[in-house]
Enzyme design. Sequence first.
Site, PDB file in Angstrom:
ATOM      1  N   LYS A  79      45.170  84.452  84.721  1.00 47.08           N
ATOM      2  CA  LYS A  79      46.479  84.489  84.043  1.00 47.08           C
ATOM      3  C   LYS A  79      46.321  83.987  82.603  1.00 47.08           C
ATOM      4  O   LYS A  79      45.569  83.038  82.355  1.00 47.08           O
ATOM      5  CB  LYS A  79      47.470  83.624  84.821  1.00 47.08           C
ATOM      6  CG  LYS A  79      48.904  83.703  84.312  1.00 47.08           C
ATOM      7  CD  LYS A  79      49.840  82.878  85.206  1.00 47.08           C
ATOM      8  CE  LYS A  79      51.279  82.955  84.775  1.00 47.08           C
ATOM      9  NZ  LYS A  79      52.182  82.182  85.656  1.00 47.08           N
ATOM     10  N   SER A 154      56.262  84.538  87.491  1.00 45.23           N
ATOM     11  CA  SER A 154      55.736  84.916  86.198  1.00 45.23           C
ATOM     12  C   SER A 154      54.294  85.425  86.245  1.00 45.23           C
ATOM     13  O   SER A 154      53.837  86.049  85.284  1.00 45.23           O
ATOM     14  CB  SER A 154      55.807  83.723  85.244  1.00 45.23           C
ATOM     15  OG  SER A 154      54.957  82.682  85.682  1.00 45.23           O
ATOM     16  N   SER A 178      55.987  81.094  90.900  1.00 44.03           N
ATOM     17  CA  SER A 178      55.337  82.152  90.111  1.00 44.03           C
ATOM     18  C   SER A 178      54.036  82.710  90.644  1.00 44.03           C
ATOM     19  O   SER A 178      53.527  83.692  90.109  1.00 44.03           O
ATOM     20  CB  SER A 178      55.093  81.660  88.693  1.00 44.03           C
ATOM     21  OG  SER A 178      56.257  81.832  87.952  1.00 44.03           O
TER      22      SER A 178
END
Length: 487
Positions: A79, A154, A178
């Site tokens: 990420k 997210s 997330s």
Amino acid sequence: MNIETLTLEAIRDGIRERNFTSEEVVTALFDRIKLIEPKVNAYITLCEEEALAQSKLIDKKIENGEKVGILAGVPIAIKDNICTDGIKTTCASKMLEDFIPPYDAFVIKKLKEADAIIIGKTNMDEFAMGSSTENSAFKKTKNPWDLERVPGGSSGGSASVVGACIAPASLGSDTGGSIRQPAAFCGVVGLKPTYGLVSRFGLIAFGSSLDQIGPLSKNVRDNALILEVIQGHDPLDNTSTKNEIQKEYLKTIDSGVKGMKIGIPRQFFKDGLDSEISEAVLNAIEKYKELGAEVEEIDLPITEEGLSAYYIISSAEASSNLARFDGIRYGFRPQNFESVDELIEQSRSQAFGAEVKRRIMLGTYALSSGYYDAYYNRAQKLKKKISIQFKEAFEKYDVLLSPVSPVLPFKCGEKTNNPLEMYLADIYTINVNLAGIPALSLPCAFSKSGLPIGLQIIGSHFGEDKIFKAAYALEKSLGITGKTPVL
Ligand code: GLN
């Protein structure tokens, strides 16, 4: 080589046993990325050259019979809020569009020590704020099971790359859901570990008392394998645990759920839960009974207040954490300004997106002297109470089960104009962060329209071993993992 069907463990073993080389794996993966990435838009940065060079080095080592790490030659995606030395780390924000960290996050150091290969950085909601990855400043990521739908957020990029089989596994971060919510939306396994089990050093902070890094993978075993690598004490993170921790989850993962005590919190099955999700979770519960677990309904009343406490605490911490982005110490430098004040104002006005600004304003308000007691202090008290209620539940139960998300993956654009509705996507996941406990999202069914549904398995502090056992038992008996979307 059929790269899309290979799990992380299968790739690792295949390289070890010399059925194929790491270079062949990385080459096959990038061939697939070239075909599929334009459809899902899940990567912000790809590191093809570096990854290939790395794979050749590892192949050499193996050829020479040198000792290699436990993930030798295995590709993994990261990420884009986790710092990678020499690789752009943007947080999907214009603020950090050109930021190249001069150091690796703790988890990256661990992956490199294990000889894993970083293949790219994945898209996300800006600064990890959001539930659909639509808050990225750069691109809109798609759900691999339906390209008109969001991948969740997210960590939507990290879930989408695994779902679309353009990375065998990835790392995400979870402040309020997330990792788990996008894992559920994309049909992959995602774990938010116990707060303190995985170092946050090098994770660009959102809500520091809630943030945790965790793995997303095709199956439960891969997830456990990655956690074994990235967990552990780090003197550079003062919330990192010094406790003795379970080191080898894979050793006990197959011991089944016979006699395991499972609690089902009533509060997680109320109005607003999609009927297909409810049915899928109830089916999973039945399966657990068949497998010999003892299942009971329980009450966790305080968890209904969790959402409001979460948005106060996480926004308050975000407003403080994001103060460093001012165009001077960090971040976007505007073209024209006449004073330092104007420089800061222009940097922040031009480079932060709407959702980030909303959280900063909300958080600053909640922390202001006149409102501190009414909001922040009250939210902290609620956090404590939620934590106590979970603690009491775990005196009786090994794990708790619930849905991950109240809704199926929604259409792109469907909730972008309604932040409150977007916040409700986290209603089942945020309490886990407030309590600091671990939870895993496991694919447990597909809807009639072919969309994945996730089951949340919640454990006590450092109870990841029980979560993995429960998840692995159900995964084996359901037999739905390994299904891949047609892209
Ligand atoms: N969707 C939640 C939020 O917007 C959770 C985000 C997260 O876990 N990083 O804050």
